[in-house]
Design an enzyme around this catalytic site. Structure first.
Site, PDB file in Angstrom:
ATOM      1  N   ASP A  30       0.846  -1.201   0.000  1.00  9.86           N
ATOM      2  CA  ASP A  30       0.000   0.000   0.000  1.00  9.86           C
ATOM      3  C   ASP A  30       0.880   1.249   0.000  1.00  9.86           C
ATOM      4  OD1 ASP A  30      -2.720   1.350   0.562  1.00  9.86           O
ATOM      5  OD2 ASP A  30      -1.435   2.170   2.144  1.00  9.86           O
TER       6      ASP A  30
ATOM      7  N   TYR B 100       2.674  10.373  -0.238  1.00 12.44           N
ATOM      8  CA  TYR B 100       3.791   9.961   0.629  1.00 12.44           C
ATOM      9  C   TYR B 100       5.125  10.403   0.000  1.00 12.44           C
ATOM     10  CZ  TYR B 100       0.305   6.836   2.818  1.00 12.44           C
ATOM     11  OH  TYR B 100      -0.810   6.316   3.447  1.00 12.44           O
TER      12      TYR B 100
ATOM     13  N   TYR C  43      -5.421   0.508   8.601  1.00  9.74           N
ATOM     14  CA  TYR C  43      -4.071   1.094   8.689  1.00  9.74           C
ATOM     15  C   TYR C  43      -3.664   1.375  10.132  1.00  9.74           C
ATOM     16  CZ  TYR C  43      -5.792   6.108   8.723  1.00  9.74           C
ATOM     17  OH  TYR C  43      -6.370   7.310   8.987  1.00  9.74           O
TER      18      TYR C  43
ATOM     19  N   ARG D 268       5.175  12.039  14.043  1.00 14.34           N
ATOM     20  CA  ARG D 268       4.705  11.552  15.337  1.00 14.34           C
ATOM     21  C   ARG D 268       5.055  12.504  16.472  1.00 14.34           C
ATOM     22  NH1 ARG D 268       7.111   5.549  14.851  1.00 14.34           N
ATOM     23  NH2 ARG D 268       8.790   6.818  13.990  1.00 14.34           N
TER      24      ARG D 268
HETATM   25  N1  LIG Z   1      -5.111   5.899   4.489  1.00  8.41           N
HETATM   26  C1  LIG Z   1      -4.517   6.650   5.387  1.00  8.41           C
HETATM   27  O1  LIG Z   1      -4.926   7.782   5.681  1.00  8.41           O
HETATM   28  C2  LIG Z   1      -3.326   6.067   6.095  1.00  8.41           C
HETATM   29  C3  LIG Z   1      -2.851   6.649   7.286  1.00  8.41           C
HETATM   30  C4  LIG Z   1      -1.795   6.033   7.945  1.00  8.41           C
HETATM   31  C5  LIG Z   1      -1.211   4.893   7.409  1.00  8.41           C
HETATM   32  N2  LIG Z   1      -1.670   4.362   6.229  1.00  8.41           N
HETATM   33  C6  LIG Z   1      -1.071   3.145   5.621  1.00  8.41           C
HETATM   34  O2  LIG Z   1      -0.918   2.144   6.606  1.00  8.41           O
HETATM   35  C7  LIG Z   1       0.453   1.777   6.721  1.00  8.41           C
HETATM   36  C8  LIG Z   1       0.756   1.350   8.144  1.00  8.41           C
HETATM   37  O3  LIG Z   1       0.486   2.364   9.061  1.00  8.41           O
HETATM   38  P1  LIG Z   1       1.607   3.102   9.911  1.00  8.41           P
HETATM   39  O4  LIG Z   1       2.907   2.955   9.186  1.00  8.41           O
HETATM   40  O5  LIG Z   1       1.089   4.433  10.226  1.00  8.41           O
HETATM   41  O6  LIG Z   1       1.593   2.348  11.280  1.00  8.41           O
HETATM   42  P2  LIG Z   1       2.048   0.953  11.895  1.00  8.41           P
HETATM   43  O7  LIG Z   1       2.051  -0.111  10.888  1.00  8.41           O
HETATM   44  O8  LIG Z   1       1.205   0.825  13.091  1.00  8.41           O
HETATM   45  O9  LIG Z   1       3.547   1.284  12.378  1.00  8.41           O
HETATM   46  C9  LIG Z   1       4.608   1.287  11.470  1.00  8.41           C
HETATM   47  C10 LIG Z   1       5.857   1.863  12.143  1.00  8.41           C
HETATM   48  O10 LIG Z   1       6.175   1.116  13.310  1.00  8.41           O
HETATM   49  C11 LIG Z   1       7.581   0.952  13.442  1.00  8.41           C
HETATM   50  N3  LIG Z   1       7.825  -0.499  13.363  1.00  8.41           N
HETATM   51  C12 LIG Z   1       7.432  -1.351  12.370  1.00  8.41           C
HETATM   52  N4  LIG Z   1       7.810  -2.606  12.653  1.00  8.41           N
HETATM   53  C13 LIG Z   1       8.444  -2.570  13.838  1.00  8.41           C
HETATM   54  C14 LIG Z   1       9.051  -3.557  14.645  1.00  8.41           C
HETATM   55  N5  LIG Z   1       9.064  -4.829  14.269  1.00  8.41           N
HETATM   56  N6  LIG Z   1       9.616  -3.164  15.813  1.00  8.41           N
HETATM   57  C15 LIG Z   1       9.592  -1.868  16.193  1.00  8.41           C
HETATM   58  N7  LIG Z   1       9.028  -0.879  15.477  1.00  8.41           N
HETATM   59  C16 LIG Z   1       8.451  -1.234  14.308  1.00  8.41           C
HETATM   60  C17 LIG Z   1       8.225   1.687  12.273  1.00  8.41           C
HETATM   61  O11 LIG Z   1       8.561   3.024  12.660  1.00  8.41           O
HETATM   62  P3  LIG Z   1       9.810   3.370  13.656  1.00  8.41           P
HETATM   63  O12 LIG Z   1      10.810   2.277  13.504  1.00  8.41           O
HETATM   64  O13 LIG Z   1      10.283   4.684  13.178  1.00  8.41           O
HETATM   65  O14 LIG Z   1       9.197   3.452  15.035  1.00  8.41           O
HETATM   66  C18 LIG Z   1       7.092   1.729  11.263  1.00  8.41           C
HETATM   67  O15 LIG Z   1       7.201   2.790  10.359  1.00  8.41           O
HETATM   68  C19 LIG Z   1       1.207   3.021   6.194  1.00  8.41           C
HETATM   69  O16 LIG Z   1       2.521   2.722   5.776  1.00  8.41           O
HETATM   70  C20 LIG Z   1       0.308   3.402   5.045  1.00  8.41           C
HETATM   71  O17 LIG Z   1       0.525   2.552   3.923  1.00  8.41           O
HETATM   72  C21 LIG Z   1      -2.724   4.931   5.592  1.00  8.41           C
END
Ligand SMILES: NC(=O)c1ccc[n+]([C@@H]2O[C@H](COP(=O)([O-])OP(=O)(O)OC[C@H]3O[C@@H](n4cnc5c(N)ncnc54)[C@H](OP(=O)(O)O)[C@@H]3O)[C@@H](O)[C@H]2O)c1
Length: 316
Positions: free
Chosen positions: A55, A60, A209, A232
Site C-alpha cells: 500500500d 507519501y 491502517y 509523530r
Molecule cells: N489511508 C490513510 O490515511 C493512512 C494513514 C496512515 C497509514 N496508512 C497506511 O498504513 C500503513 C501502516 O500504518 P503506519 O505505518 O502508520 O503504522 P504501523 O504499521 O502501526 O507502524 C509502522 C511503524 O512502526 C515501526 N515499526 C514497524 N515494525 C516494527 C518492529 N518490528 N519493531 C519496532 N518498530 C516497528 C516503524 O517506525 P519506527 O521504527 O520509526 O518506530 C514503522 O514505520 C502506512 O505505511 C500506510 O501505507 C494509511
C-alpha cells in the site's frame, strides 16, 4: 500465509499488507530520514516471506514512496498487488500541509502520474485517500471519475479511505466500493460501532491502517529514536501524559504476546485481524528486520480468552 478475499468478488490478499508511507522519506508528513535501499530491502523481504500486496499513496513524500515501490516491484520480478491513493496534493509550498483535490480531471492526472512513478499500466487498487474538504467537489463527481478509470482499465478495483458510512453509501450507490482503508488499532476503535458492521453487511473489504498505532504498540517503541521532523512528534498519541499511559498498556500486553514467543506488535495486529469484518492489516516497516518480526502477526487466531485479556490490558 493466510489470505482473505478483498470484498465481494475481490482478489485474495495476505492478511498482512506492507505499508510504504515511511518509504516516502522526509516531507511535511514524513517519518524523518529513510534510506531508499532499506525501504526496497524491507519490501523485498516482505514479498519473499509470502506477503502479496503493498500500500502506498501519491502524497507519501510527494511521489517518492511510489517511485520506491515501483523499484521494489521490478526487482522482485513477480506479480505484486499494488494499491495507491489519490486526492491529497502538495500545498502552495512543500512545507505546507497537503490539500485535498478530488476534482475529476485532477483524479485522472493524479492516476497517470502515479502509474508513471510506479512504472505500471494499471494499478490494482486505486483509493480515494480522504474526503475532499478543500475544492468543494461533489463526491458523486469524484467517484464517477474513479468508476470511469476502472472502466478504462487503468485500475482493477476502486476503494476509499477515511470515509464514514454516509460517504460510503453515496459511493456504493454509483459503483461498488471494493474496500475501505480506515484507522484501526487497540487505541483507535471508533470504527467498531457503525463502519465495520456496514462493511461486513455490504461486502466491502477492510484494510486497516496503523494497526500498531504508528509503531507505538510495536513493543520496542522509544520516543528517543524518533527524528525531530517525524510527524509523530506532533501527534496526540505521542504526547505526554498519553505516551506514558500508552506505553503502560504495551507492558500489560507483553505477557500475552510472550506466551506465544511473539512481539506486542504481533499481538496488536493479530487483535485487529480478529474482527470478522477485517480483510487485512497494513503494517509499516522501515527495514527487513522489522518486516521479519511483523510477519509473525499473520496466522495467529486469538482465542476468546486472549481477546478478553487484551481488552482487560487496555484498562476498560
Ligand atoms: N489511508 C490513510 O490515511 C493512512 C494513514 C496512515 C497509514 N496508512 C497506511 O498504513 C500503513 C501502516 O500504518 P503506519 O505505518 O502508520 O503504522 P504501523 O504499521 O502501526 O507502524 C509502522 C511503524 O512502526 C515501526 N515499526 C514497524 N515494525 C516494527 C518492529 N518490528 N519493531 C519496532 N518498530 C516497528 C516503524 O517506525 P519506527 O521504527 O520509526 O518506530 C514503522 O514505520 C502506512 O505505511 C500506510 O501505507 C494509511
Amino acid at each position: 500465509m493466510e489470505t482473505r478475499q478483498l470484498g465481494f468478488g475481490g482478489p485474495q490478499l495476505t492478511t498482512v499488507g506492507f505499508g510504504a508511507w515511511a518509504a516516502g522519506g522526509p516531507y511535511v508528513f514524513g517519518w524523518g530520514p529513510q534510506d531508499d535501499n532499506d525501504s526496497v530491502a524491507a519490501m523485498l523481504k516482505y514479498l519473499e516471506l509470502g506477503g502479496n500486496w503493498i500500500d502506498t499513496a501519491a502524497v507519501y513524500g510527494f511521489g517518492h514512496s511510489e517511485t520506491v515501490v515501483g523499484r521494489a516491484v521490478r526487482e522482485f520480478g513477480q506479480p505484486v498487488f499494488v494499491a495507491t491513493k489519490c486526492g491529497r496534493v502538495r500545498g502552495a509550498t512543500a512545507a505546507d500541509r497537503p490539500q485535498s483535490d478530488l476534482r475529476p480531471e485532477s483524479i485522472r492526472q493524479q492516476l497517470d502520474a502515479s502509474l508513471q512513478r510506479l512504472q505500471l499500466d494499471c494499478v490494482d487498487l486505486f483509493q480515494v485517500h480522504w474526503p475532499d474538504n478543500d475544492t468543494g467537489t461533489a463526491l458523486e463527481d469524484s467517484w464517477g471519475m474513479m468508476a470511469t478509470l476502472q472502466d478504462e482499465g487503468k485500475c482493477r478495483f476502486i476503494g476509499v479511505s477515511n470515509f464514514d458510512v454516509p460517504l460510503l453509501e453515496k459511493c456504493h450507490a454509483i459503483r461498488r466500493v471494493q474496500s475501505l482503508q480506515p484507522p484501526y488499532s487497540l487505541l483507535r476503535r471508533e470504527i467498531e460501532a457503525e463502519i465495520l458492521p456496514w462493511c461486513l453487511e455490504n461486502g466491502v473489504g477492510v484494510v486497516a491502517y496503523s494497526p500498531m498505532q504508528a509503531g507505538l504498540l510495536s513493543g520496542s517503541f522509544d520516543i528517543n529514536r524518533v527524528a525531530e521532523d517525524d510527524w509523530r512528534r506532533k501527534n496526540p498519541f505521542f504526547q505526554e501524559p498519553e505516551l506514558t499511559k500508552n506505553l503502560a498498556i504495551v507492558e500489560r500486553l507483553r505477557p500475552i504476546a510472550e506466551a506465544h514467543g511473539k512481539t506486542v506488535g504481533n499481538l496488536a495486529a493479530a487483535w485487529v485481524l480478529s474482527h470478522p469484518a477485517l480483510t487485512c492489516a497494513i503494517i509499516g516497516a522501515r527495514s527487513p528486520q522489522q518486516v521479519a518480526q511483523n510477519m509473525a502477526s499473520a496466522d495467529w487466531p486469538l482465542t476468546d480468552e486472549e481477546k478478553m485479556n487484551v481488552l482487560a490490558a487496555l484498562g476498560h
